[in-house]
Scaffold this active site. Structure first.
Site, PDB file in Angstrom:
ATOM      1  CE  LYS A   7      -0.558   2.191   3.515  1.00  0.00           C
ATOM      2  NZ  LYS A   7      -0.593   2.772   4.857  1.00  0.00           N
ATOM      3  CG  ASP A  64      -2.532   0.723   6.818  1.00  0.00           C
ATOM      4  OD1 ASP A  64      -3.269   1.720   6.844  1.00  0.00           O
ATOM      5  OD2 ASP A  64      -1.306   0.765   7.009  1.00  0.00           O
TER       6      ASP A  64
HETATM    7  O1  C5P Z   1      -3.816  -0.037  13.451  1.00  0.00           O
HETATM    8  P1  C5P Z   1      -2.370  -0.362  13.501  1.00  0.00           P
HETATM    9  O2  C5P Z   1      -2.050  -1.439  14.505  1.00  0.00           O
HETATM   10  O3  C5P Z   1      -1.748  -0.621  12.185  1.00  0.00           O
HETATM   11  O4  C5P Z   1      -1.647   0.948  14.036  1.00  0.00           O
HETATM   12  C1  C5P Z   1      -0.334   0.919  14.543  1.00  0.00           C
HETATM   13  C2  C5P Z   1      -0.131   2.151  15.413  1.00  0.00           C
HETATM   14  O5  C5P Z   1      -0.151   3.330  14.617  1.00  0.00           O
HETATM   15  C3  C5P Z   1      -1.217   2.350  16.450  1.00  0.00           C
HETATM   16  O6  C5P Z   1      -0.915   1.668  17.632  1.00  0.00           O
HETATM   17  C4  C5P Z   1      -1.165   3.846  16.645  1.00  0.00           C
HETATM   18  O7  C5P Z   1      -0.092   4.190  17.502  1.00  0.00           O
HETATM   19  C5  C5P Z   1      -0.826   4.378  15.271  1.00  0.00           C
HETATM   20  N1  C5P Z   1      -1.990   4.786  14.453  1.00  0.00           N
HETATM   21  C6  C5P Z   1      -2.693   5.903  14.809  1.00  0.00           C
HETATM   22  N2  C5P Z   1      -3.754   6.306  14.039  1.00  0.00           N
HETATM   23  C7  C5P Z   1      -4.106   5.610  12.932  1.00  0.00           C
HETATM   24  C8  C5P Z   1      -3.402   4.462  12.554  1.00  0.00           C
HETATM   25  C9  C5P Z   1      -2.338   4.067  13.327  1.00  0.00           C
HETATM   26  O8  C5P Z   1      -2.380   6.556  15.817  1.00  0.00           O
HETATM   27  N3  C5P Z   1      -5.129   6.036  12.193  1.00  0.00           N
END
Ligand code: C5P
Length: 305
Positions: free
Chosen positions: A12, A150
């Protein structure tokens, strides 16, 4: 009866990212323009096994450093599917079965290219097929959103605006021709640290707007920008010199991919992309890909997802 299914999982690429603010749940509300790209991509092969549980075998250039246990999003996706089998009213022959995952990694880890999410999405699509689960697109997206912000985009792929924490998608028509170089420096960036630093810096808005290439005319009034860039530069001091070196070689501006550490440079032709990728790899010690957007995030071998 099918005993194994293989799926390609495309990276992505975030072409523009505005962070709108921190949410009460600790995530951040976004508005991002994202595309699936042809390269890099991982390949996920799933095989049924007679014993319960999930096995994982890793290979490929980007395999070092990929977590092997529960931290691996493909493993967690496979477990979710096996729970679906257990809960299904008509579970078919696969109650008590397990899944073996062979994951070939080419998407660099910690580059902001959504590799773990792409692997999870491919596992959901391939696993649902293999296990004969009747999960439609919204059901798969619901499972995926719990794994990572994602994953819903990786499931649909193509080109989209991502909003909310990433799970609210507005599909876009395929972009016009958009040859790109994706350059990955020899260091990774941890996504949570980049978002935490964005908070600590007071929520900066990137002023480094670059004109959008013709393929994206009208989509982004401000051009290309990534609000996480100042935070990523604060977390990793080698990032800015890397970007300056890349832009000097390209003679063109670049955009940070997600929370980094990869950068993307739109170029004029596929030939230019190949030539620039070779120079960037040789001069900057980067892993560089000549690539372009593609209409799908996941491709099941032997037919569409
Ligand atoms: O959702 P995911 O586990 O991929 O996100 C990893 C980290 O990125 C989250 O723990 C957070 O700290 C940050 N994040 C965020 N806002 C988002 C996506 C990710 O703060 N929209």
């Amino acid at each position: 009866m099918t005993m194994s299914v293989r799926a390609l999982a495309r990276a992505k690429l975030t072409l523009s990212l505005r962070v709108l603010g921190r949410r009460p749940d600790g995530y951040h509300d976004l508005e991002a323009l994202v595309v699936s790209v042809r390269e890099p991509h991982d390949a996920v092969s799933l095989r049924l096994r007679p014993a319960v549980g999930v096995g994982l075998r890793l290979s490929g250039r980007a395999a070092p450093g990929v977590p092997t246990g529960e931290a691996n999003l493909a493993v967690r996706a496979a477990r979710l599917l096996l729970e679906e089998v257990d809960e299904a009213h008509n579970p078919g022959p696969w109650v008590g079965a397990g899944l073996d995952i062979a994951l070939h990694k080419a998407i660099p880890v910690g580059a902001g290219l959504g590799g773990g999410s792409a692997d999870a999405a491919a596992t959901l699509v391939a696993g649902a097929r293999l296990l004969g689960l009747a999960l439609d697109a919204p059901a798969l997206a619901g499972l995926g959103a719990g794994l990572g912000s994602d994953v819903p985009f990786c499931l649909t792929g193509g080109a989209a605006f991502m909003r909310g924490r990433g799970e609210v998608l507005e599909a876009l028509h395929p972009l016009g021709p958009l040859p790109l170089v994706v350059a990955v420096p020899p260091f990774a960036l941890p996504t949570p640290a980049v978002y935490a630093t964005w908070d600590r810096l007071g929520g900066p808005r990137s002023e480094r707007d670059r004109p959008a290439p013709p393929a994206m005319a009208g989509l982004l009034p401000d051009g290309l920008a990534n609000d996480l860039e100042p935070a990523a530069e604060a977390v990793e001091p080698r990032l800015r010199p890397f970007r300056e070196g890349l832009e000097a070689l390209a003679g063109a501006p670049s955009v940070l991919a997600g929370s980094g550490s990869a950068y993307a440079v739109p170029v004029r032709s596929e030939g230019e992309a190949l030539a620039l990728a070779a120079v960037v790899a040789a001069k900057l010690g980067a892993v560089a890909f000549a690539t372009r957007p593609v209409p799908r995030g996941i491709e099941l071998e032997g037919g569409p997802a």
